[in-house]
Design an enzyme around this catalytic site. Sequence first.
Site, PDB file in Angstrom:
ATOM      1  N   SER A   1       0.806  -1.212   0.000  1.00  0.00           N
ATOM      2  CA  SER A   1       0.000   0.000   0.000  1.00  0.00           C
ATOM      3  C   SER A   1       0.846   1.272   0.000  1.00  0.00           C
ATOM      4  O   SER A   1       1.590   1.544  -0.938  1.00  0.00           O
ATOM      5  CB  SER A   1      -0.957  -0.031   1.189  1.00  0.00           C
ATOM      6  OG  SER A   1      -1.860   1.034   1.175  1.00  0.00           O
TER       7      SER A   1
ATOM      8  N   ASP B   1      -2.427   6.187  -3.540  1.00  0.00           N
ATOM      9  CA  ASP B   1      -1.297   5.551  -2.875  1.00  0.00           C
ATOM     10  C   ASP B   1      -0.773   4.420  -3.754  1.00  0.00           C
ATOM     11  O   ASP B   1      -1.216   4.252  -4.886  1.00  0.00           O
ATOM     12  CB  ASP B   1      -1.678   5.060  -1.473  1.00  0.00           C
ATOM     13  CG  ASP B   1      -2.723   3.961  -1.495  1.00  0.00           C
ATOM     14  OD1 ASP B   1      -3.491   3.885  -2.465  1.00  0.00           O
ATOM     15  OD2 ASP B   1      -2.781   3.170  -0.537  1.00  0.00           O
TER      16      ASP B   1
ATOM     17  N   ASP C   1      -1.053   1.183  -4.016  1.00  0.00           N
ATOM     18  CA  ASP C   1      -1.932   0.187  -4.626  1.00  0.00           C
ATOM     19  C   ASP C   1      -3.268   0.785  -5.047  1.00  0.00           C
ATOM     20  O   ASP C   1      -4.180   0.061  -5.441  1.00  0.00           O
ATOM     21  CB  ASP C   1      -2.143  -1.000  -3.692  1.00  0.00           C
ATOM     22  CG  ASP C   1      -2.910  -0.642  -2.424  1.00  0.00           C
ATOM     23  OD1 ASP C   1      -2.904   0.538  -2.038  1.00  0.00           O
ATOM     24  OD2 ASP C   1      -3.503  -1.549  -1.819  1.00  0.00           O
TER      25      ASP C   1
ATOM     26  N   ASP D   1      -5.824   2.163  -3.586  1.00  0.00           N
ATOM     27  CA  ASP D   1      -7.102   1.948  -2.922  1.00  0.00           C
ATOM     28  C   ASP D   1      -7.514   3.139  -2.064  1.00  0.00           C
ATOM     29  O   ASP D   1      -8.535   3.098  -1.397  1.00  0.00           O
ATOM     30  CB  ASP D   1      -7.105   0.655  -2.103  1.00  0.00           C
ATOM     31  CG  ASP D   1      -6.136   0.662  -0.928  1.00  0.00           C
ATOM     32  OD1 ASP D   1      -5.335   1.622  -0.817  1.00  0.00           O
ATOM     33  OD2 ASP D   1      -6.162  -0.293  -0.138  1.00  0.00           O
TER      34      ASP D   1
END
Length: 447
Positions: free
Chosen positions: A100, A239, A241, A243
Site C-alpha cells: 500500500s 497511494d 496500490d 485503494d
Amino acid sequence: MARMFGTDGVRGVANDKLNCDLAYKLGQAAAVVLTSAVHKAKILIGRDTRISGDMLESALIAGICSAGAEADTLGVIPTSAVAHLTRHYGADAGAVISASHNSFEYNGIKFFNGQGYKLADMIEDEIERLVLSGEAACNLPTGLMVGRKVKLKKAKEEYAEFLCSTGEPLKGLKVVLDCANGASSQIAPEVFRRLGATVYPYYNDPDGTNINDNCGSTHPQQLCMLVSELGADVGLAFDGDADRLIAVDELGRLVDGDRIMAVCALDMMERGALKKNTIVATVMSNLGLELGAKRLGMNLVKTDVGDRYVLEEMLKSGYNFGGEQSGHIIFLDHNTTGDGILTGVQLLSILRRKGKRLSELAKIVDILPQVLVNARVSEEKKHDYQDDPVIMERIQALEKDMDGKGRVLIRTSGTEPLVRVMIEGENRKAIEREAVSIAKLIETRLA
C-alpha cells in the site's frame, strides 16, 4: 506470538520477514482454505510496482499451483481491481501483493474471498494455522491435478471500462494526477482521459523502488503546487496500490478523506442513494465530520481503524457508504473495498453535475486542526502503552485540560512497530507540541 495477519494482510520487509518461503506457504494454505470444496479452483493475483513483486508473485503462484488451484495473473493493477475482477470473472478468491502506502522495501500479501471481500479474521487464522503447522503441504496433488498459471490479458481493460461506467462525462475539467509511481500509473490517466478530462499525470514512471517516494496520497505537497501552477480544476493523489485517494482543490489546498466523504455522502443523500442517510467512518475521522454530518441531516457511525472494520459495519447494518480520513472510501454499490480511482471518478462527477468548484463543495464541513505523530517503539512492546501509568496519566491530564474542545487518540500500527498519537484541538501549534511530547514519552517508556 504476534498474529501473522495484520489489519491489511501479511506485511513485512520483502525477503526478510516476508520471504519466498512464507509467500509459497501462504499461497498453498490459502488455496486449501478458500477453495477446498472446489475442483481446479481459480485465484486471481494482482500486484503493485515494487521490485520485490516479481519474486513474491512467483512464490505465491507456486504455492497456489502446488495445492491444485489455478493462478490467474493480472499483472500490475490496483488492489480494488482485484476485488472487482474476482467477482467479475467468478473466481474463487483473489490475492494482492502490495504494501500500500509503505516504502518500496516493504511488501505484503492479502486475500479476497469469491465475493471480493477481505477475509474474516477466522479465515485468516485458519490460513495461518496451516502455514505454521505445515498441514497444507500434506497430500498434495500430482499429475493432471497440479494447478497452472494463466495470464488474463483483458483484465485491465475490463476494469477501466467498469470505472468509466460509474461516472459522468468530464469534458472541460483539468485534472492533475499523482499516481505514486504505483499501481494506478497506467490505468488512472487512461480512465480520466476516456471520461473526457484534460489529464496531467505525474509520478507515473515506476522503477520498482520509487513507489510512494515523496509522492502519492501520503506526500501530496508537490501535487498542491502542480494544481496551482497548471491552473487545474482538481488534483487527485493515489497511494501505491490505488485503494485510497486524497484530493487537492483548485486553490492548491488539500481535501482529505473526511471532506471527500462529506461531499460524496451529501450528493448521494440528495439523490436518494445514501442508505439510512448514514456515513460509516472510523475513530480517526475528524470531529468536524461528525458535527457537519449531523447539521446536514446525516448520521455518522464510527468503527475501529481499518477499512475492513468500516466494511464489516456496512454489511452488518445495511449501509452502503463509508471510509477513512486517509482516503480509503467504499462505495458499496460499486465495489467491495476502498477504490481510489473510483472515488476520484465519483468526486469529479459531482463537480460536473453541480457545476461547482471543489473548494466550495468542501466547505460543507469545518475540520478541526488535527496532528498525527508516530512513536517508534519495539514491536513486542507497542501495545503496552495502555498499561503504563505514566503514559496514561499524561494523556488523561491533557484531555482534562482540553475540556471537551478536542480529543486524544492513541493506537498501534497494524503493520509497523509504531504507536500513533493523534490529537485534535482548536490551536494547531499547541496540539503539535503535545503530540510530539507524548510520542517522545511513549518512545522512552516502550523502547
